[in-house]
Design an enzyme around this catalytic site. Structure first.
Site, mmCIF file in Angstrom:
data_model
loop_
_atom_site.group_PDB
_atom_site.id
_atom_site.type_symbol
_atom_site.label_atom_id
_atom_site.label_comp_id
_atom_site.label_asym_id
_atom_site.label_seq_id
_atom_site.Cartn_x
_atom_site.Cartn_y
_atom_site.Cartn_z
ATOM 1 N N GLU A 43 4.324 -4.745 52.499
ATOM 2 C CA GLU A 43 4.955 -4.956 53.581
ATOM 3 C C GLU A 43 6.030 -5.590 54.049
ATOM 4 O OE1 GLU A 43 2.749 -5.293 56.026
ATOM 5 O OE2 GLU A 43 1.350 -4.127 55.761
ATOM 6 N N TYR A 126 5.289 -12.233 60.843
ATOM 7 C CA TYR A 126 4.235 -10.759 61.107
ATOM 8 C C TYR A 126 4.350 -10.819 59.279
ATOM 9 C CZ TYR A 126 3.191 -5.732 60.077
ATOM 10 O OH TYR A 126 2.894 -5.478 59.066
ATOM 11 N N ASP A 144 3.990 -6.079 65.462
ATOM 12 C CA ASP A 144 5.112 -5.719 64.897
ATOM 13 C C ASP A 144 5.260 -4.616 65.507
ATOM 14 O OD1 ASP A 144 3.476 -3.768 64.471
ATOM 15 O OD2 ASP A 144 4.017 -2.554 62.460
ATOM 16 N N CYS A 196 0.380 6.175 69.576
ATOM 17 C CA CYS A 196 1.042 5.596 70.866
ATOM 18 C C CYS A 196 2.831 5.084 70.135
ATOM 19 C CB CYS A 196 0.232 4.355 70.729
ATOM 20 S SG CYS A 196 1.080 3.610 72.223
ATOM 21 N N CYS A 203 -1.332 10.501 74.283
ATOM 22 C CA CYS A 203 -2.199 9.985 75.033
ATOM 23 C C CYS A 203 -3.453 10.623 75.219
ATOM 24 C CB CYS A 203 -1.898 9.340 76.135
ATOM 25 S SG CYS A 203 -0.209 8.892 76.488
ATOM 26 N N CYS A 206 -5.892 9.540 72.321
ATOM 27 C CA CYS A 206 -6.451 8.049 72.117
ATOM 28 C C CYS A 206 -6.796 7.330 72.396
ATOM 29 C CB CYS A 206 -5.319 7.518 72.523
ATOM 30 S SG CYS A 206 -4.955 5.559 72.486
ATOM 31 N N CYS A 212 -6.248 1.724 79.092
ATOM 32 C CA CYS A 212 -4.656 1.900 79.030
ATOM 33 C C CYS A 212 -3.971 1.835 80.314
ATOM 34 C CB CYS A 212 -3.657 2.988 77.887
ATOM 35 S SG CYS A 212 -2.061 2.715 77.839
#
Length: 347
Positions: A43, A126, A144, A196, A203, A206, A212
């Site tokens: 991370e 985060y 994030d 995305c 899309c 997705c 969405c």
DNA sequence: GAGGCGTGGTA
DNA sequence: TTACCAAGCCT
């Protein structure tokens, strides 16, 4: 909302990307648990940095320092050298501080507690949420850049970032399930990284295609809105590469704070807005030769053009820096801009 | 809270 | 070539 997270987790169970630090859904079924040290390391490295850039660095760090205690015992220069090229060097300095704090204050174990994680050097909102969630499967809202983009599109939010951050965080919170929050967090980020995407989102494939709102409105590619960034100025400077007759190079360790802090580099001038045709900042008297060509490099907030001076010297007296013996000098220990100067001198 | 802080890939 | 972009933190 539970249905939405269920749809996403089903997608993640099939499409989770393989990464060296990740314990995937199948491994978890087999009883494998994440190593908090590896989760933390990944991370930190992934802050503002792509998976592709991080992967080899992560493997080298874990191989060289398999536990947080190993890392805490390392020399500063070893860690900074291993980090060289990855950028945002404050992360490496904080990495060491954090490892030493975990050993000194937490018995060598990362705390399974968001507030305690947040107090550690280099761990912000985060990263604390990501470690709590991914390593310990605690329910925290992980936000994030990917999550911001996915939420902005899911709810067709046109308020520009960073002003939109609080409302996007609320959306992310409502979508976070009580079960498998760590996998959910990684699933949203994988979604943002693979489907995305900032440009040309896919899309059509997705898992959140139907709910969405931006997809329905046709606004997905233009979201999230961001406040415009300032143009980068151009700065100029000179660096000096002196090699002693025995092969040693004159280098310096840069101050801990500021640009390239704590990294090894070539002595030289300040970097200023106006080009000065006469070189300044020489670290010692020598017959300096100005190389043809120049180093061009772009930092976060300015472009840099460097002249490169070289000299062969016998004298070991320098006003700045120190001579590093040939067998201890590795170009890979240099931050990229300094390595570019070395490469120019070698060519 | 706005700016400092790297780098390499991509369009 | 230029500009934008990536799993942010610190001051």
């Amino acid at each position: 909302m539970r249905d939405l997270s269920r749809e996403l987790l089903d997608w993640y169970d099939i499409h989770a990307r393989a990464m060296p630090w990740r314990v995937g859904p199948r491994d978890k079924l087999a009883g494998v648990r994440p190593d908090p040290y590896a989760v933390w390391m990944s991370e930190i490295m992934l802050q503002q940095t792509t998976v592709a850039a991080v992967t080899e660095y992560f493997k080298r760090f874990i191989a060289r320092w398999p536990t947080v205690a190993d890392l805490a015992a390392a020399e500063d220069a070893e860690v900074m050298g291993e980090w060289a090229g990855l950028g945002y060097y404050a992360r490496a300095r904080n990495l060491l501080k954090c490892a030493r704090a975990v050993v000194a204050d937490h018995g060598g174990q990362f705390p399974a507690d968001h507030a305690a994680l947040l107090k550690l050097p280099g761990i912000g909102p985060y990263t604390a949420a990501a470690i709590a969630s991914i390593a310990f499967d605690l329910r925290h809202v992980v936000v994030d850049g990917n999550v911001e983009r996915v939420m902005a599109r899911m709810f067709d939010e046109h308020t520009p970032l960073p002003a939109a951050k609080p409302v996007l965080t609320e959306h992310a919170d409502r979508l976070t399930p009580n079960e498998r929050p760590g996998d959910h967090a990684q699933a949203v980020m994988d979604l943002g990284a693979t489907i995305c995407t900032p440009k040309s989102p896919a899309c059509g494939i997705c898992p959140w295609r139907d709910p969405c709102r931006a997809r329905a409105a046709g606004t997905a590619p233009e979201l999230p809105k961001k406040t415009p960034k300032k143009a980068k100025p151009i700065r100029h400077g000179t660096v000096y590469l002196a090699q002693r007759d025995d092969g040693a190079w004159l280098v310096e360790t840069r101050p801990d704070k500021g640009l390239l802090g704590g990294m090894m580099g070539w002595p030289g001038s300040d970097w200023v807005d106006v080009a000065d045709p006469r070189p300044t900042g020489s670290p010692m008297r020598a017959d300096w030769i100005k190389l043809n060509g120049e180093v061009r490099h772009t930092f976060t907030h300015f472009h840099l053009i460097l002249d490169v001076m070289v000299a062969q010297v016998a004298d070991t007296q320098a006003d700045r820096g120190f001579f590093l013996p040939r067998d201890q000098f590795r170009p890979s220990d240099l931050p990229t801009v300094m390595r570019k100067a070395f490469d120019l001198a070698q060519s």
